[in-house]
Every structure is written in structure tokens, then in C-alpha cells.
Design an enzyme around this catalytic site. Structure first.
Site, PDB file in Angstrom:
ATOM      1  CG  ASN A 146     -31.954  18.086  19.888  1.00  0.00           C
ATOM      2  OD1 ASN A 146     -32.177  19.060  19.161  1.00  0.00           O
ATOM      3  ND2 ASN A 146     -31.125  17.128  19.558  1.00  0.00           N
ATOM      4  N   GLY A 162      -3.266  -2.971  -1.435  1.00  0.00           N
ATOM      5  CA  GLY A 162      -4.196  -2.082  -0.738  1.00  0.00           C
ATOM      6  C   GLY A 162      -5.166  -1.364  -1.649  1.00  0.00           C
ATOM      7  CD  GLU A 209       5.713  -6.396 -14.672  1.00  0.00           C
ATOM      8  OE1 GLU A 209       4.957  -5.417 -14.559  1.00  0.00           O
ATOM      9  OE2 GLU A 209       5.369  -7.542 -14.335  1.00  0.00           O
ATOM     10  CE1 TYR A 245     -33.197  16.103  14.559  1.00  0.00           C
ATOM     11  CE2 TYR A 245     -33.598  17.713  16.284  1.00  0.00           C
ATOM     12  CZ  TYR A 245     -32.825  16.709  15.740  1.00  0.00           C
ATOM     13  OH  TYR A 245     -31.690  16.304  16.376  1.00  0.00           O
ATOM     14  NE  ARG A 272      -2.755   6.453 -13.525  1.00  0.00           N
ATOM     15  CZ  ARG A 272      -3.239   5.293 -13.953  1.00  0.00           C
ATOM     16  NH1 ARG A 272      -4.307   5.261 -14.726  1.00  0.00           N
ATOM     17  NH2 ARG A 272      -2.665   4.165 -13.594  1.00  0.00           N
ATOM     18  CB  ALA A 277      -0.922  -0.011   1.216  1.00  0.00           C
ATOM     19  CB  ALA A 278       4.370   1.792  -0.511  1.00  0.00           C
ATOM     20  CE  LYS A 304     -29.365  13.416  17.904  1.00  0.00           C
ATOM     21  NZ  LYS A 304     -28.608  14.421  18.652  1.00  0.00           N
TER      22      LYS A 304
END
Ligand code: UD1
Ligand code: MG
Length: 440
Positions: A368, A103, A153, A348, A13, A7-8, A333
Site C-alpha cells: 500500500n 491528579g 500530619e 498484511y 520517585r 497536579a503540581a 489496517k
């Protein structure tokens, strides 16, 4: 089994300040998908090779079962795996195998990796390869008499090699001891001046080690993310697969291409979901739940027979009982709403505990938040809240109470009575509308 995750890479891009492997797919970092796959494989050690300036990656995803190795500078995939060897090849004698994942390749299926691992066994090098109509850009698998002899390659290949359509996905598994032997001997005399992990194939063949191959079921499995275009494509693949799983379980989806699940969606029997709904975190829908169009649900539990939407938003901590109705432009919520209660329009409901058979009128708001602290609103069973009511928390509405429309409730409302706070209506007799003055 050890897993090394590369994952280096920089991810130029992506044109983004966020490290590539932290970009979310289905609400979860690309690298997290790969780490979770490694965990599901039951990996003994999971080592993430991260890159230059990538401390953010480590900070974002660190966990006790992960070891992190920094690769700087980045001299190629072979160099990257070499950096991980001290972290994984610690036991003496070195036993078991090491699987190399990436990764930025988030969707490889467990069954595919398992097939690769089984094909390789303890003593062979295993390569995950695929046959592509357009193999451009990939390393090619060179076979002689059907046996893999090396990988070349694209940039180092001649015309005949470039015509090969069997490609290297990059994912491979090898005996850990063999990797420890091979990696320090790799050279970088090639078109890119990199230490190629792929060169270990020729080394294995030279030693007489068998090279096994396995193939993914679908060609999107080994696809990587290098751009926002590819990220969006894999997001659609993920969502399509997930929608198909839901359909197979018996969930009705009005359009399987118009649902987004960014987390875990658990559905009972006879659940139906209309178009353009987004599910985040862990959402549980009980038997017979209907979610109408354009809803967003996050970390919410919806009891059997309840109806949500259209245009409803259930935020974290929402728990709806059975046969609850949440209608258009209603936000809930951190609240529980018990059986048979309704909030059908424009409301709400935040930090509230609402009992059974409560009717929350259109335009009701739980106030609230006082700008510094949050407070709870309690609405007991069988309450009727008139339209356009504000409940200034902390406040309790007693069982069976009625609040008149337009009430601003600042003190508790007693049970079974009508409480109303608005000014009395008056009519002014003989009042005339002002008239525009005539100019002459
Ligand atoms: C590599 C393979 C190629 C294969 C292709 C599949 C090699 C030499 N080639 O090529 O055969 O077809 O993947 O996509 O392995 N990375 C590091 N450190 C480095 C270099 C790379 O961590 O020093 C990581 C990158 O973040 C990336 C992955 O390794 O996730 C692959 O690197 P990349 O340079 O993109 O490999 P390819 O040139 O595509
Ligand atoms: Mg490269």
C-alpha cells in the site's frame, strides 16, 4: 460544584522525564482519569493546579472546559488550592461548593465522591477518610466524642495521634466561600514548613461549621501514584475491575487477569476472549465473536460471528463484517473486510476494501505504500487470492477472479479469470548438482 485538581507535584520517585500526572493508566494519563471523573460529576468549573516546568501537562490535556493555574513555587496543598481561588470563586455572592481532587489519584469512584458531596451538603466541610491497618504516612483524623476536630500530619503527630487508624485521603469538599475565607489565613509553622490544606478542618470547627465524613467502598480508591510500583498496582486494580464488569455482562474471559483494555471495549452477547489480548481505543465486538489468544485490537469493529487470532493484529480503521476469519500473524489496517471472507495465515491487509466470501491466501501482502504515498487495494466479492501474492496498490481485483500463487499484481485483474504473474516452471534435463573437487 467546582472541582480543583492538584497536579503540581514533581513525582521524583517516578524517575522519569514525563511529568507524573501524564503517565498512562489503562492508556490514559492519570490526570485525564481525574478530569473525566470531574466531568462526570457535572462540575461547573474544573481548575487544574499544575506545577513548575509542567507546561507539558497543560499542552497535553488542555480543553475548553478547563482552567489552569500555575503554582510555583509549591508551598503545600493549602497554598495550591489558594492559587485556584481566583479562577473558581468568581461569582458574587460566591455560591456552591468546591471539591478537591488529586491528579495522581486516578481511581476514586463517582459513587464515592457523590456520597461525600451528599454527606457535606451545602453548609458542612466534607472529608473522605478511610480506616487503614497501616496508616503510615497519612494525615490522621482526630476526633473528640466522635466529632472530627482536626487533621494532624504524620510528621507533626505525637505517639497517640500516630496510633489513629482513620486517615485523611486528601479528598475534601467545602463551601467555596469558606475556602476563600480560610485559605489566606493558613500558616506554615509545622514540621514540613508547608501551608497545609488539612488545617482548614480546625478552622471550620472553630467557626462551628459541621465536619462530615464519608468513606470509599474500597481502599484502592483514594490511592495515589508516586512510583512505577504503585502505577503498576493501580493498573492491575483497574484491569481487574474492568474484567469483572465484562464477566458480569456475559463476556467469557479465559482468564480475567490476562486481558488489558486501554480504552473502551463494547461487547455483544456470547463474546469470548482468550488470554493475553490487548484492546486499545474503541473496539466493538459483535455477538458471538471469538478472539483467540494473543491478539491486539485497536479502534476496530468486528462483526457478529467473526473469529480473530491467535496472534492477530487489528489496527485502527479495521471493520470486519459477519463471520470473517482473521488468523495467526495477520495484520489488518484501515480496511474493510465483508461477510464470510477469510485471511487465515500470515498476511498484511492495509488500506484495502475486501468484498464477501474472499479467500486471502497465506503470505498475501497489500503493497500500500510506495515510500511516499499510500494507495488502496480493492478486492471484489468471491475472489480467491493464491498464497504469497503481492498486490501493488492502487489495484483492483474483479469479482470472482483468481490470482495464482506467487503473483505480483501491478495491474487490475479482470473478473472471473485466472491471473498469474510468476515465471513458467521449467525442468532442465540431465542437470547435475556440482560436486566438491577431491584433493589428492
Ligand atoms: C496529603 C495530606 C495528608 C493526606 C495525604 C493523602 C496535606 C497537608 N496532607 O499529604 O493529610 O493523608 O495527602 O495522600 O494536605 N501538591 C500540589 N502543590 C503543593 C503540594 C502538593 O499540587 O504545593 C499536590 C501533589 O502533587 C500531590 C498532592 O497535592 O498530588 C498531595 O501532596 P503531597 O505533598 O503528596 O501530600 P502528602 O504529604 O502526602
Ligand atoms: Mg508532602
Amino acid at each position: 460544584m467546582n472541582v480543583v485538581i492538584l497536579a503540581a507535584g514533581q513525582g521524583k520517585r517516578m524517575h522519569s522525564d514525563l511529568p507524573k500526572v501524564l503517565h498512562p493508566l489503562a492508556g490514559k494519563a492519570l490526570l485525564s482519569h481525574v478530569i473525566d471523573t470531574a466531568r462526570e460529576l457535572g462540575a461547573g468549573k474544573i481548575c487544574v493546579v499544575y506545577g513548575h516546568g509542567g507546561e507539558r501537562v497543560r499542552e497535553a490535556l488542555d480543553a475548553p472546559d478547563l482552567s489552569w493555574v500555575r503554582q510555583a513555587p509549591q508551598l503545600g496543598t493549602g497554598h495550591a488550592v489558594l492559587q485556584a481561588m481566583p479562577a473558581i470563586a468568581t461569582s458574587v455572592p460566591i455560591e456552591s461548593s468546591t471539591l478537591v481532587l488529586y491528579g495522581d489519584v486516578p481511581l476514586t469512584r463517582l459513587a464515592t465522591l457523590q456520597r461525600l458531596i451528599d454527606a457535606a451538603g451545602d453548609a458542612a466541610l466534607g472529608l473522605l477518610t478511610a480506616h487503614l491497618d497501616n496508616p503510615r504516612g497519612y494525615g490522621r483524623i482526630v476526633r473528640v466524642d466522635g466529632q472530627v476536630v482536626r487533621i494532624v500530619e504524620e510528621k507533626d503527630a505525637d505517639d497517640a495521634e500516630r496510633a489513629i487508624r482513620e486517615i485523611n485521603t486528601g479528598i475534601l469538599v467545602a463551601p467555596t466561600a469558606a475556602l476563600a475565607r480560610w485559605l489566606p489565613t493558613l500558616g506554615n509553622r509545622n514540621a514540613q514548613g508547608e501551608y497545609y490544606l488539612t488545617d482548614i478542618v480546625a478552622l471550620a470547627v472553630a467557626e462551628g461549621m459541621p465536619v462530615a465524613t464519608a468513606h470509599p467502598d474500597a481502599n484502592w480508591e483514594p490511592e495515589g501514584v508516586n512510583s512505577k510500583v504503585q502505577l503498576a498496582q493501580l493498573e492491575r486494580v483497574y484491569q481487574r475491575n474492568l474484567a469483572e464488569r465484562l464477566l458480569e455482562q456475559g463476556v467469557t474471559l479465559a482468564d480475567p487477569s490476562r486481558i488489558d483494555v486501554r480504552g473502551e471495549l463494547v461487547c455483544g452477547r456470547d463474546v469470548s476472549i482468550d488470554v493475553n489480548c490487548v484492546f486499545e481505543g474503541r473496539v466493538v465486538l459483535g455477538d458471538g465473536v471469538r478472539i483467540k489468544a494473543n491478539c491486539v485490537l485497536e479502534d476496530a469493529v468486528v462483526g457478529a460471528g467473526s473469529i480473530g487470532g491467535p496472534f492477530a493484529r487489528l489496527r485502527p480503521g479495521t471493520e470486519l463484517g459477519r463471520e470473517v476469519h482473521i488468523g495467526n500473524f495477520v495484520e489488518v489496517k484501515n480496511s474493510t473486510i465483508a461477510d464470510h471472507s477469510k485471511a487465515n495465515h500470515l498476511a498484511y491487509v492495509g488500506d484495502a476494501t475486501i468484498g464477501s466470501r474472499v479467500n486471502v491466501g497465506a503470505g498475501t501482502i497489500t503493497c500500500n505504500y510506495d515510500g511516499a504515498n499510500k494507495f488502496r487495494t480493492v478486492i471484489e466479492d468471491d475472489v480467491f487470492i493464491g498464497s504469497d501474492t503481492q498486490l501493488v496498490a492502487p489495484v483492483t481485483v474483479g469479482r470472482g477472479a483468481t490470482l495464482g500463487a506467487g503473483t505480483t499484481l501491478t495491474r487490475d485483474a479482470p473478473p472471473d479469470q485466472l491471473t498469474v504473474s510468476r515465471a513458467k516452471q521449467t525442468t532442465i534435463p540431465g542437470w547435475k548438482r556440482p560436486q566438491k573437487k577431491k584433493k589428492d
